[in-house]
Every structure is written in structure tokens, then in C-alpha cells.
Design an enzyme around this catalytic site. Structure first.
Site, PDB file in Angstrom:
ATOM      1  N   ARG A  91      75.989  30.771  19.067  1.00 45.73           N
ATOM      2  CA  ARG A  91      76.556  32.121  19.090  1.00 45.73           C
ATOM      3  C   ARG A  91      75.848  32.926  20.169  1.00 45.73           C
ATOM      4  O   ARG A  91      74.649  32.782  20.394  1.00 45.73           O
ATOM      5  CB  ARG A  91      76.330  32.829  17.749  1.00 45.73           C
ATOM      6  CG  ARG A  91      77.217  32.365  16.622  1.00 45.73           C
ATOM      7  CD  ARG A  91      76.938  33.230  15.391  1.00 45.73           C
ATOM      8  NE  ARG A  91      77.682  32.801  14.234  1.00 45.73           N
ATOM      9  CZ  ARG A  91      78.912  33.195  13.948  1.00 45.73           C
ATOM     10  NH1 ARG A  91      79.525  34.026  14.762  1.00 45.73           N
ATOM     11  NH2 ARG A  91      79.521  32.765  12.866  1.00 45.73           N
ATOM     12  N   GLU A 132      89.668  31.887  10.166  1.00 40.13           N
ATOM     13  CA  GLU A 132      90.104  32.174   8.798  1.00 40.13           C
ATOM     14  C   GLU A 132      90.743  33.560   8.802  1.00 40.13           C
ATOM     15  O   GLU A 132      90.140  34.519   9.300  1.00 40.13           O
ATOM     16  CB  GLU A 132      88.938  32.133   7.814  1.00 40.13           C
ATOM     17  CG  GLU A 132      89.387  32.384   6.387  1.00 40.13           C
ATOM     18  CD  GLU A 132      88.251  32.396   5.374  1.00 40.13           C
ATOM     19  OE1 GLU A 132      88.543  32.611   4.172  1.00 40.13           O
ATOM     20  OE2 GLU A 132      87.083  32.209   5.773  1.00 40.13           O
ATOM     21  N   LYS A 169      81.921  39.406   9.672  1.00 43.88           N
ATOM     22  CA  LYS A 169      83.131  39.994   9.081  1.00 43.88           C
ATOM     23  C   LYS A 169      82.786  40.793   7.830  1.00 43.88           C
ATOM     24  O   LYS A 169      83.385  41.836   7.554  1.00 43.88           O
ATOM     25  CB  LYS A 169      84.137  38.900   8.733  1.00 43.88           C
ATOM     26  CG  LYS A 169      84.916  38.352   9.911  1.00 43.88           C
ATOM     27  CD  LYS A 169      85.958  37.363   9.421  1.00 43.88           C
ATOM     28  CE  LYS A 169      86.716  36.716  10.559  1.00 43.88           C
ATOM     29  NZ  LYS A 169      87.675  35.707  10.070  1.00 43.88           N
TER      30      LYS A 169
END
Length: 561
Positions: A262, A35, A272
Site C-alpha cells: 500500500r 467489495e 473504509k
């Protein structure tokens, strides 16, 4: 890919099983779908290396697709930065795609869902919808608008598209199962109203698809064979498949979502939202601050792209989330720079060294190796004179037998130059050493072949001619957080653990060969560490960033799978 060439990770095993079950190899296609709402970080680097690495291993195309469905947070700046990061890591995508490319098709498929009675316009507030969704242990309840007629739903959805309603008044929801044990299946939102300017479509749209609706359908439109996501998307897989069921054509490839864990990095954060906080609240200078876990920050710090790729390969992929010690990343950086970085001399904590018996007006330009690890050895010239800078730590007035650098009455070699012997010191009124006086052996010049030059001494130290030294700003970076897992305690603000000493700015003195050093060029400051030229540098002022030390000074490298 031959299964005999290497052991396969579980993602590769899935791909091999699909190929064995009849999937044609020429139908393999992967994607990296960020994104554009921020800069990519080290976690994204692992995902990039996974997807593009599979593309290389299987000779399959990889798409770069921007999930640009939330115009309130997305900007062209981030699109450009992401493309730069992927290219810098050494990868090239087959197609550059955007979820916004498919807005019209996604809208038409949503209309088809309404026509089939599988979607409806809900006019509840977000608070009301949250209540009627239930809990993980309690089923949800139907929205009072769940049984609106198809005609009314089509009318309302059309008017939503035309911009007749303000934000928050209506959403389009899929009609699935309010009793599902998976809360994501309890009539998820497909579209919401947003009167926002989109970086690509401008003001053409005022309704935007949700991630779950856009993602799988975009995979399908691009004919992605394997849609690889991190573990938090595992509960989304059921919804991903339900949405595909509504549009799937048996003649086409059906994307398969699979999840991997992850691999979080110690002493940093990769959210983020938190990285944005650090930027906006001025804890760092920007997204590319060398202390940040962003790819742009690592690039500016001097990390080579291949080191990041090697790091991703080393940690691999797994089904369980774990914390990787940043020392492993630094080890990969050190390994790569050892092969590629030229050696130079710089003094960062100087004290003056005066060679009393060296001719006062003499100046020599000595040969020095650029990189002993290089395939072809090259040399540069470094000036040698009577007065030098050495590191203050390289001299002790009173030293024990374990100190192998310069002391009074002992000998050391000046790298690429002569053997010297400490004679006495000059101090100020407070007892601080101002100058070290020494003598040199004129026959001991390195590489001269003389008997004296072959004489062994216990220590070798670096130096810079004061007369020729270039003054530069040096930024010494340390880990941004003092805690290895600043996200570990959810009750404590992660900023509590910010290291107040993560940046130290000092003045260093460099050999003159660095005068024309270019931004981004990496060097080994001999005996000190690896440094690179910062983008703030100019022709009038050189600025170096410390990339990594010559050895791990924090902790022993531990890597547990």
C-alpha cells in the site's frame, strides 16, 4: 511490452518471467476486485491504475469483479459508484463479474471438499473457535467436530443451505492443519450462515462463502493469470494456493497471487471503516465531500482523472509500505490543471478600488487570454469600469521595498488593463480601509502597442468590475487532518487530529464570463489557485470549490522511494 522501452517494476518482471517460461501472452488476464461496501478511495485508485495499466501495456483484458459475499454491508449504490469511478478514471473493463455469479459452483466445490474428507461442519461458538485456533507461537487444537462423518457433514451443510439453522450455529471449515505456523491454514472457515438479503441474489442463499474461498476460485473461473493484492494478503497466498489445488485442472491457466505494498497518503485515512465513521458522525458532508480521500471526493473537488493516474504512475509500486506526502498528489493536480484550466479573474477578499480620473460612464470590454498553455490561443471579453474590486492583500498603505503590489504613490498594472497609481484611502471610524483611490494612465492599455503600454512596472494584480461582478459562494478546503499520519498512533483516536479549519466558506466576486459555468468545470482563479464548480450549484447560486493552490503552502514536496 518491450523490456527495452522502460525499466520494469517487480510485478512486470514476474509477468515477463511467466511469459518467458511458456505462458501464452493471449492467456494474460487481470482483474480489479473491489467489495461493494463503500466508496473507492485513493488507495483503490492506485490498484485500478496498476491492473488496468497492465491491461493496456500488455493488450490484455481486465475484469471488474465485485466481491459481493457479505450482504450485510454491500449495496447496489456502491456497485454503481465503483463503476462510475473506474470509468471516470478513463478505464474500461472487459467483463463485469460478481462473486455471486459463482455461488452455485462454489457451493458444489465445497460439497466436493466434504466428500473428500477435506471440509467439515463445525458447531462451536466463534469464541470457542478462536481459543482452539491457538496463537502465532502455539499450535491450535482440533475442533471436537473435526472428525464428523462425511455423511453427517453433508447433511448439516445441506440443511445450512436450506436455512434450517440460525446465524452462528454452524460454519463449514476446511480441514487443513491445526499445527501450521500460518494461522490462516488452521482449518479456515469457508461458509457461514447469514440470513440477509443480497443485492443481486435476493433471498436465494442463506450461506455465504468467505473471501478466501471465493476469491481464488473466482480468479480461476475467470481465468485470471495474475491476481494482484496488497501486502496484507501475503499470508493468504498459501491458503489461496491450497484452495486452487483442490480444483485445478492442468488444461487451464492457474492464477498466481502476488502482492504489492500500500502507498498511504499523508493527512488522510483510507480505511473504509474510518471513512464511514467520518460520514456517519457528520465530520464531512458525505462520501463525496471534497476533503475525503475517496475518488468521488477528489472528483468533486476538481481533481482531473489524468492527475490521479499520473500520481499513481509517479509513486509506482513497491514491496514496502510507505507514506506518500499529499503534496505530490497536489503537484500532479496542479500540473494537469495548468494545461487544461481556463484563466479567469475572481476576488475573494475584496476592497473597493476607485479610479478617480476614469470617465464616470465609460465601460470597456477588454481582451483576456483563456489559457496561455493551450495549443490554440482563445480570448474572452472582460468588462472594465471606474469602480473595481481588488484583493485586500494586494494593497498596503505602508509597505517596504519588497512589496510589489499597490501602495500609495507607486504604480502597478491591472491585468489586461491599465497601469494605476495609488493616491489615497478612505477609512471608517475604526481605521479600516473602505476605498482605495487611484489614477490611471489612459495610454497604458495592455496590448495597445503604445509606448506607455510597454512601460514596465513591478507588479500586476487582478480585479473585477463591481458593476458586472457575479457573487458566488466559495468553499476553501484544507487538509482534513492536521497530523501527516493520523493512523500512526494506534493508541489515539484518529478523529483527534481532524482539522477544525478544513473548510472555510466565503463570498467571492467573479468576472461575468462565469455566469454560465457548468458543474465540474475547472478554472484557474488568477493568482489565487484552481477552483471548480460544485454540484450544489444552481442557476440562482454559483458555488466553487478550491481544488488546489498555485503552489504548495504546507511543505516542500518530498518523494522518497
Amino acid at each position: 511490452m518491450s523490456t527495452e522501452e522502460k525499466s520494469l517494476n517487480f510485478i512486470e518482471q514476474i509477468i515477463e518471467e511467466d511469459l518467458a517460461s511458456g505462458l501464452s501472452k493471449d492467456k494474460l488476464r487481470f482483474r480489479f476486485p473491489p467489495e461493494p461496501n463503500g466508496y473507492l478511495h485513493v488507495g483503490h485508485a492506485s490498484a485500478i491504475c496498476l491492473n488496468f495499466g497492465l491491461g493496456l501495456d500488455y493488450n490484455a483484458p481486465v475484469n471488474l469483479r465485485f466481491d459481493d459475499t457479505n450482504p450485510s454491508k454491500e449495496e447496489q449504490e456502491y456497485v454503481d459508484a465503483i463503476k462510475h469511478d473506474v470509468e471516470w478514471l478513463g478505464f474500461q473493463w472487459d467483463r463485469e463479474c460478481y462473486a455471486s455469479d459463482y455461488f452455485q459452483q462454489l457451493y458444489e466445490w465445497a460439497v466436493a471438499l466434504i466428500q473428500k474428507g477435506k471440509a467439515y461442519v463445525d458447531s462451536q461458538t466463534s469464541e470457542e473457535m478462536a481459543k482452539q485456533k491457538g496463537t502465532p507461537t502455539q499450535p491450535g487444537t482440533d475442533s471436537p467436530f473435526r472428525n464428523r462423518s462425511i455423511e453427517e457433514n453433508l447433511d448439516l451443510f445441506t440443511r445450512m443451505k436450506k436455512g434450517e439453522f440460525p446465524k452462528g450455529t454452524h460454519v463449514l471449515r476446511a480441514k487443513i492443519d491445526m499445527n501450521s505456523s500460518n494461522m490462516l491454514m488452521r482449518d479456515p472457515i469457508i461458509y457461514r450462515i447469514m440470513h440477509e438479503h443480497h443485492h443481486r441474489t435476493g433471498n436465494d442463499w442463506c450461506i455465504y462463502p468467505m473471501y478466501d474461498w471465493a476469491h481464488g476460485e473466482s480468479d480461476y473461473l475467470e481465468q485470471i493469470s495474475h491476481s494482484l493484492c496488497t501486502l496484507e494478503f501475503l499470508p493468504h497466498r498459501e491458503l489461496y494456493d491450497w484452495f486452487l489445488d483442490q480444483i485445478y485442472d492442468n488444461s487451464l491457466v492457474r492464477p498466481k497471487q502476488r502482492e504489492f505494498a500500500r502507498r498511504n497518503l499523508s493527512h488522510t485515512v483510507v480505511s473504509k471503516r474510518k471513512l464511514l465513521q467520518l460520514v456517519e458522525e457528520k465530520y464531512v458532508s458525505g462520501w463525496d465531500d471534497p476533503r475525503m480521500s475517496t475518488i468521488s471526493g477528489m472528483r468533486r473537488r476538481g481533481y482531473p482523472p489524468m492527475a490521479i493516474r499520473n500520481f499513481a504512475k509517479t509513486i509506482g509500486i513497491a514491496k514496502r509500505t510507505n507514506l506518500i506526502d499529499v503534496s505530490l498528489l497536489e503537484f500532479c493536480v496542479r500540473e494537469e490543471l495548468n494545461k487544461s484550466a481556463d484563466r479567469v479573474m475572481a476576488v475573494l477578499n475584496p476592497v473597493k478600488l476607485f479610479i478617480t480620473n476614469y470617465p464616470e460612464d465609460q465601460e470597456e470590454w477588454l481582451d483576456a487570454e483563456n489559457n496561455p498553455e493551450a495549443e490554440a490561443m482563445t480570448y474572452r471579453k472582460v468588462p472594465f469600469t471606474r469602480t473595481l474590486y481588488i484583493e485586500r492583500e494586494d494593497f498596503k498603505e505602508d509597505a517596504d521595498k519588497k512589496f510589489f503590489r499597490l501602495t500609495l504613490g507607486t504604480e502597478v498594472r491591472l491585468k489586461n488593463a491599465y497601469i494605476i497609481k495609488g493616491e489615497h484611502v478612505v477609512k471608517d471610524s475604526d481605521g479600516n480601509i473602505l476605498e482605495i483611490h487611484c489614477t490611471y494612465d489612459a495610454d497604458s492599455k495592455s496590448g495597445s502597442g503604445s509606448e506607455a503600454s510597454m512601460r514596465k512596472v513591478k507588479g500586476t494584480i487582478h480585479w473585477v468590475s463591481i458593476q458586472h461582478a457575479i457573487q458566488a459562494e466559495v468553499r476553501i478546503y484544507d487538509r482534513l487532518f492536521t497530523h501527516e499520519n493520523p493512523d500512526g498512533d494506534k493508541e489515539i483516536d484518529f478523529k483527534t487530529y481532524i482539522n477544525p479549519h478544513s473548510l472555510q466558506v466565503i463570498t467571492g466576486y467573479m468576472e461575468p464570463s462565469l455566469k454560465s459555468a457548468k458543474v465540474g468545470t475547472q478554472y484557474q482563479f488568477q493568482r489565487l489557485g484552481y477552483y471548480c464548480v460544485d454540484s450544489d450549484s444552481s442557476s440562482e447560486k454559483l458555488i466553487f470549490n478550491k481544488t488546489v493552490g498555485l503552489r504548495d503552502t504546507w511543505a516542500k514536496i518530498e518523494h522518497k522511494e
